[in-house]
Scaffold this active site. Structure first.
Site, PDB file in Angstrom:
ATOM      1  N   ASP A  71       0.824  -1.213   0.000  1.00  0.00           N
ATOM      2  CA  ASP A  71       0.000   0.000   0.000  1.00  0.00           C
ATOM      3  C   ASP A  71       0.855   1.260   0.000  1.00  0.00           C
ATOM      4  O   ASP A  71       2.032   1.238   0.397  1.00  0.00           O
ATOM      5  CB  ASP A  71      -0.984   0.020   1.173  1.00  0.00           C
ATOM      6  CG  ASP A  71      -0.292   0.014   2.535  1.00  0.00           C
ATOM      7  OD1 ASP A  71       0.686  -0.750   2.705  1.00  0.00           O
ATOM      8  OD2 ASP A  71      -0.728   0.766   3.436  1.00  0.00           O
ATOM      9  N   ASP A 101       8.742   4.415  -1.285  1.00  0.00           N
ATOM     10  CA  ASP A 101       8.055   3.775  -0.147  1.00  0.00           C
ATOM     11  C   ASP A 101       6.900   2.903  -0.630  1.00  0.00           C
ATOM     12  O   ASP A 101       5.761   3.339  -0.626  1.00  0.00           O
ATOM     13  CB  ASP A 101       7.554   4.865   0.800  1.00  0.00           C
ATOM     14  CG  ASP A 101       6.955   4.326   2.077  1.00  0.00           C
ATOM     15  OD1 ASP A 101       7.187   3.145   2.402  1.00  0.00           O
ATOM     16  OD2 ASP A 101       6.235   5.084   2.749  1.00  0.00           O
ATOM     17  N   GLU A 133      -0.009  -1.316   5.628  1.00  0.00           N
ATOM     18  CA  GLU A 133       1.064  -0.898   6.536  1.00  0.00           C
ATOM     19  C   GLU A 133       0.928   0.565   6.894  1.00  0.00           C
ATOM     20  O   GLU A 133       1.175   0.970   8.040  1.00  0.00           O
ATOM     21  CB  GLU A 133       2.428  -1.161   5.879  1.00  0.00           C
ATOM     22  CG  GLU A 133       3.626  -0.919   6.793  1.00  0.00           C
ATOM     23  CD  GLU A 133       4.154   0.511   6.762  1.00  0.00           C
ATOM     24  OE1 GLU A 133       5.017   0.849   7.603  1.00  0.00           O
ATOM     25  OE2 GLU A 133       3.710   1.304   5.908  1.00  0.00           O
ATOM     26  N   GLU A 134       0.553   1.375   5.918  1.00  0.00           N
ATOM     27  CA  GLU A 134       0.532   2.826   6.109  1.00  0.00           C
ATOM     28  C   GLU A 134      -0.557   3.294   7.077  1.00  0.00           C
ATOM     29  O   GLU A 134      -0.545   4.443   7.511  1.00  0.00           O
ATOM     30  CB  GLU A 134       0.344   3.533   4.760  1.00  0.00           C
ATOM     31  CG  GLU A 134       1.481   3.321   3.761  1.00  0.00           C
ATOM     32  CD  GLU A 134       2.756   4.055   4.136  1.00  0.00           C
ATOM     33  OE1 GLU A 134       2.800   4.666   5.225  1.00  0.00           O
ATOM     34  OE2 GLU A 134       3.718   4.013   3.348  1.00  0.00           O
ATOM     35  N   GLU A 161      12.117  -1.044   3.549  1.00  0.00           N
ATOM     36  CA  GLU A 161      11.768   0.375   3.635  1.00  0.00           C
ATOM     37  C   GLU A 161      12.972   1.200   3.186  1.00  0.00           C
ATOM     38  O   GLU A 161      14.127   0.770   3.323  1.00  0.00           O
ATOM     39  CB  GLU A 161      11.388   0.755   5.069  1.00  0.00           C
ATOM     40  CG  GLU A 161      10.103   0.135   5.580  1.00  0.00           C
ATOM     41  CD  GLU A 161       8.863   0.894   5.129  1.00  0.00           C
ATOM     42  OE1 GLU A 161       8.986   1.841   4.320  1.00  0.00           O
ATOM     43  OE2 GLU A 161       7.755   0.537   5.585  1.00  0.00           O
TER      44      GLU A 161
END
Length: 383
Positions: A71, A101, A133-134, A161
């Protein structure tokens, strides 16, 4: 397909956290299927999103996890000069939402699959792609539950990351909370007859600030982190209908980004205690139905991996650097570590570009990540 071609394909999928990631996951499944690699999908309850697990190499022993989230953050309100969901190249930079990212890392991992299949691997390599994740490291939790069921727990996790391919062993944990203050409305000319929810919320926010200042005490600091102390901040507040009405309701969201050795819940509990003992009694003298409630929005643990661990030594070897550092942003690393999988953060690009308009990763970083994974394959092929 090489890593740049794969990155172009991945960027074309709008996987903003509010959207489904299934089209991207289906693309990856098809890509891997053509190489005779099978995938396991772990869906959310609505089956609108999925994690992906794929294993290459011997499955009778512990291995290495290459992990990334699918995501991305929204582009709404950002002034992009290029199309965010179409890869653009200019002066050695590859532009698009998620390039840094963190779809560049995923692209490099996928590009390495043919080489992984040809290599005489002495340990398996697990490709682990997560969703959401975000918005609180949500999807990875069900994937970790699946990994825990397997007879051989992975030895190491490398989360890609963006760190400019410098190995990172630590980051802070995070607890996000919401506070709802319910008072009693009345005409503002008779303000003492009401319970002003905004004013009492402001008192709680002030107490949060005081608690945050206490956490800056030298004995609580850790110089490995920047800033070197646990931080507390209020990010959203809503309340009131009109100036001539005493507001009955106010809501605010706050977060605690805690050093790994500190428990963010202690701060939340201190605020709840302050609300119960100091604020609510004053509210109840006017209206007994007044209330204050707290709810968790999201949370993930911090990460501190031992620099002498197998995970750290492996990543140092393939990165060519033993200069370990920490980062201010959070990752899924603490969750891997919590189930006993030592984790290192290392990926192409820089978070300085993440979450911004015209996000990019350099071609140089993409090539360097390809080279790092080639060294990993070589390391896992040695006897």
């Amino acid at each position: 397909m090489n890593s740049k071609e794969l990155l172009s394909a991945l960027i074309a999928f709008d996987t903003t956290s509010r959207e489904s990631n299934l089209q991207l996951i289906e693309f990856v499944c098809d890509y891997l299927a053509k190489l005779d690699v099978s995938c396991q999908l772990i869906f959310n309850d609505e089956r609108s999103k999925a994690n992906l697990l794929a294993t290459i190499g011997p499955d009778d022993r512990p291995g290495i996890v290459l992990s990334g989230h699918t995501d991305v953050v929204p582009v709404d309100g950002q002034n992009w000069t290029v199309a965010p969901f179409s890869l653009s190249e200019k002066e050695g930079r590859l532009y698009g939402r998620g390039t840094a990212d963190m779809k560049a890392y995923i692209a490099c991992v996928l590009a390495a699959v043919p080489a992984l299949l040809k290599a005489p691997l002495n340990k398996p390599v697990h490709i682990a792609l997560s969703y959401d994740e975000e918005v609180g490291c949500l999807g990875v939790r069900s994937m970790l539950s699946e990994l825990e069921k397997r007879p051989h727990k992975p030895l190491v996790c490398i989360i890609g990351e963006p760190t400019e391919l410098k190995p990172v062993l630590g980051h802070k944990g995070k607890l996000a909370m919401r506070c709802d203050v319910h008072g009693a409305a009345c005409h503002s000319a008779y303000a003492p007859q009401g319970v002003n929810a905004i004013e009492h919320a402001a008192e709680l926010i002030g107490e949060l600030g005081r608690l945050g200042m206490e956490l800056r005490a030298p004995e609580l600091c850790d110089a490995r982190f920047d800033p070197p102390f646990t931080t507390v901040q209020t990010g959203v507040i809503n309340g009131g209908k009109a100036l001539n009405i005493v507001p009955a309701d106010c809501r605010f969201d706050f977060e605690i980004r805690a050093l790994p050795a500190q428990d963010p819940w202690q701060v939340a509990k201190q605020l709840e205690q302050y609300a119960e003992l100091q604020v609510l009694p004053k509210m109840h003298t006017v209206d007994a139905e007044s209330s204050i409630s707290f709810a968790e929005l999201s949370a993930y643990p911090g990460l501190v991996t031992d620099a002498n661990s197998e995970a750290a030594r492996l990543v140092a070897k393939i990165c060519g650097s033993e200069e370990f550092s920490t980062v201010a942003f959070g990752t899924e690393g603490g969750l891997f570590d919590a189930i006993g999988i030592p984790t290192v953060i290392c990926g192409p690009g820089s978070m300085d570009q993440g979450h911004k308009p015209d996000e990019f990763v350099s071609v140089e970083q993409l090539d360097a990540c390809d080279a790092m994974l080639a060294r990993l394959i070589q390391t896992l092929s040695s006897h």
